[in-house]
Enzyme design. Sequence first.
Site, PDB file in Angstrom:
ATOM      1  N   HIS A 173       0.832  -1.201   0.000  1.00 11.18           N
ATOM      2  CA  HIS A 173       0.000   0.000   0.000  1.00 11.18           C
ATOM      3  C   HIS A 173       0.869   1.255   0.000  1.00 11.18           C
ATOM      4  O   HIS A 173       1.896   1.321   0.658  1.00 11.18           O
ATOM      5  CB  HIS A 173      -0.943  -0.002   1.204  1.00 11.18           C
ATOM      6  CG  HIS A 173      -1.942  -1.109   1.168  1.00 11.18           C
ATOM      7  ND1 HIS A 173      -2.658  -1.502   2.274  1.00 11.18           N
ATOM      8  CD2 HIS A 173      -2.343  -1.917   0.163  1.00 11.18           C
ATOM      9  CE1 HIS A 173      -3.467  -2.503   1.955  1.00 11.18           C
ATOM     10  NE2 HIS A 173      -3.284  -2.769   0.668  1.00 11.18           N
ATOM     11  N   ASP A 175       0.761   4.096   1.367  1.00  9.20           N
ATOM     12  CA  ASP A 175       1.109   4.781   2.608  1.00  9.20           C
ATOM     13  C   ASP A 175       2.215   4.056   3.373  1.00  9.20           C
ATOM     14  O   ASP A 175       2.624   4.498   4.447  1.00  9.20           O
ATOM     15  CB  ASP A 175      -0.118   4.987   3.497  1.00  9.20           C
ATOM     16  CG  ASP A 175      -0.788   3.693   3.923  1.00  9.20           C
ATOM     17  OD1 ASP A 175      -0.684   2.705   3.184  1.00  9.20           O
ATOM     18  OD2 ASP A 175      -1.439   3.673   4.991  1.00  9.20           O
ATOM     19  N   HIS A 176       2.727   2.958   2.810  1.00  7.39           N
ATOM     20  CA  HIS A 176       3.877   2.258   3.377  1.00  7.39           C
ATOM     21  C   HIS A 176       5.040   2.146   2.386  1.00  7.39           C
ATOM     22  O   HIS A 176       6.173   1.968   2.807  1.00  7.39           O
ATOM     23  CB  HIS A 176       3.462   0.860   3.845  1.00  7.39           C
ATOM     24  CG  HIS A 176       2.503   0.885   4.988  1.00  7.39           C
ATOM     25  ND1 HIS A 176       2.877   0.659   6.293  1.00  7.39           N
ATOM     26  CD2 HIS A 176       1.167   1.146   5.025  1.00  7.39           C
ATOM     27  CE1 HIS A 176       1.815   0.768   7.091  1.00  7.39           C
ATOM     28  NE2 HIS A 176       0.776   1.061   6.337  1.00  7.39           N
ATOM     29  N   ASP A 252       0.758  -3.074   9.026  1.00 10.90           N
ATOM     30  CA  ASP A 252      -0.692  -3.030   9.246  1.00 10.90           C
ATOM     31  C   ASP A 252      -1.238  -4.358   9.749  1.00 10.90           C
ATOM     32  O   ASP A 252      -2.435  -4.621   9.634  1.00 10.90           O
ATOM     33  CB  ASP A 252      -1.420  -2.628   7.958  1.00 10.90           C
ATOM     34  CG  ASP A 252      -1.392  -1.125   7.729  1.00 10.90           C
ATOM     35  OD1 ASP A 252      -0.810  -0.407   8.564  1.00 10.90           O
ATOM     36  OD2 ASP A 252      -1.932  -0.666   6.703  1.00 10.90           O
TER      37      ASP A 252
END
Length: 384
Positions: A173, A175-176, A252
């Site tokens: 993802h 955001d990572h 996550d």
Amino acid sequence: MAAVVAATALKGRGARNARVLRGILSGATANKAQNRTRALQSHSSSECKEEPEPLSPELEYIPRKRGKNPMKAVELAWYSLYTRTWLGYLFYRQQLRRARNRYPKGHSRTQPRLFNGVKVLPIPVLSDNYSYLIIDTQARLAVAVDPSDPQAVQASIEKEGVTLVAILCTHKHWDHSGGNRDLSRRHQECRVYGSPEDGIPYLTHPLCHQDVVSVGRLQIRALATPGHTQGHLVYLLDGEPYKGPSCLFSGDLLFLSGCGRTFEGTAETMLSSLDTVLGLGDDTLLWPGHEYAEENLGFAGVVEPENLARERKLQWVQRQRMERKGTCPSTLGEERSYNPFLRTHCLVLQEALGPGLGPSEDDGYSRAQLLEKLRRLKDLHKSK
């Protein structure tokens, strides 16, 4: 046609996300005669001067929405849109710009942990993410974990006066993984590690379960923890070489009093991944991928209101957040005492969440049922 499909998929969703996506789509539609490179370039932030490269269809960004059930059909359509189209990258770039403007010094104030020759530095990025630098202070070598904002991570590298030699990505993802390209280009010897099953952008060194990455005196083990994504990994820094606690960088999979959504797996898969973490020592420090502590502890109080450990932790977290201080790390010993997603074996939760979820001959299946129900309730929960 693309605008119609996206608008339908977002019907009834948050107005903010809808406006963002419609703005992006309307721009793309108005300029459909232009090629994809020009469209990406027109939406890229001013600090990124170089021309973006075409994106792999596996790359994705998952926007965070509070209080919604991601298993509803519309949210599945939203997830699909961002996992299969280049619009996910544009949304990530827009989020990055907005977060930098809103939080020029980061969303939280963090404190590094210094052990015997090893330093762990949390870096607040985007609106609630954490990236990390793991530093061998003697060799002046650094490993970055989930560097979603390359500008913030590079600033920390320069401030610490270290050389970046590796990037550890927990999952794909944006955001990572959003900083993988810029950082690996800036630091020519830097290796990008992650799961080959997860479409990690700019991956150079694929990892499997139990593989070890060695940097100076740092020994970091990859553990396969699918569920949030198919190839999700967590990273365990061995504490033995520096005579300190081990450190778990959980992405996550696991948060303070919470766990990630099961986007690409089943409850059974996620339960197995959480059990992998449960097998680690109580003194292991937990460094999660997001600042979700206050919200998660509020939900834990709904399902287990008489848990005194949770109440004490919530009071501490609230004091921290009033001063905009970060809440990581916790320890796995603490998490066992109040994190409901690590307590599916506890009778009190089995009784609280209704009939048919108690112990049975197939205990694994009953715990998976409980985990699935907990996750569904969490998705619907709104913090007060």
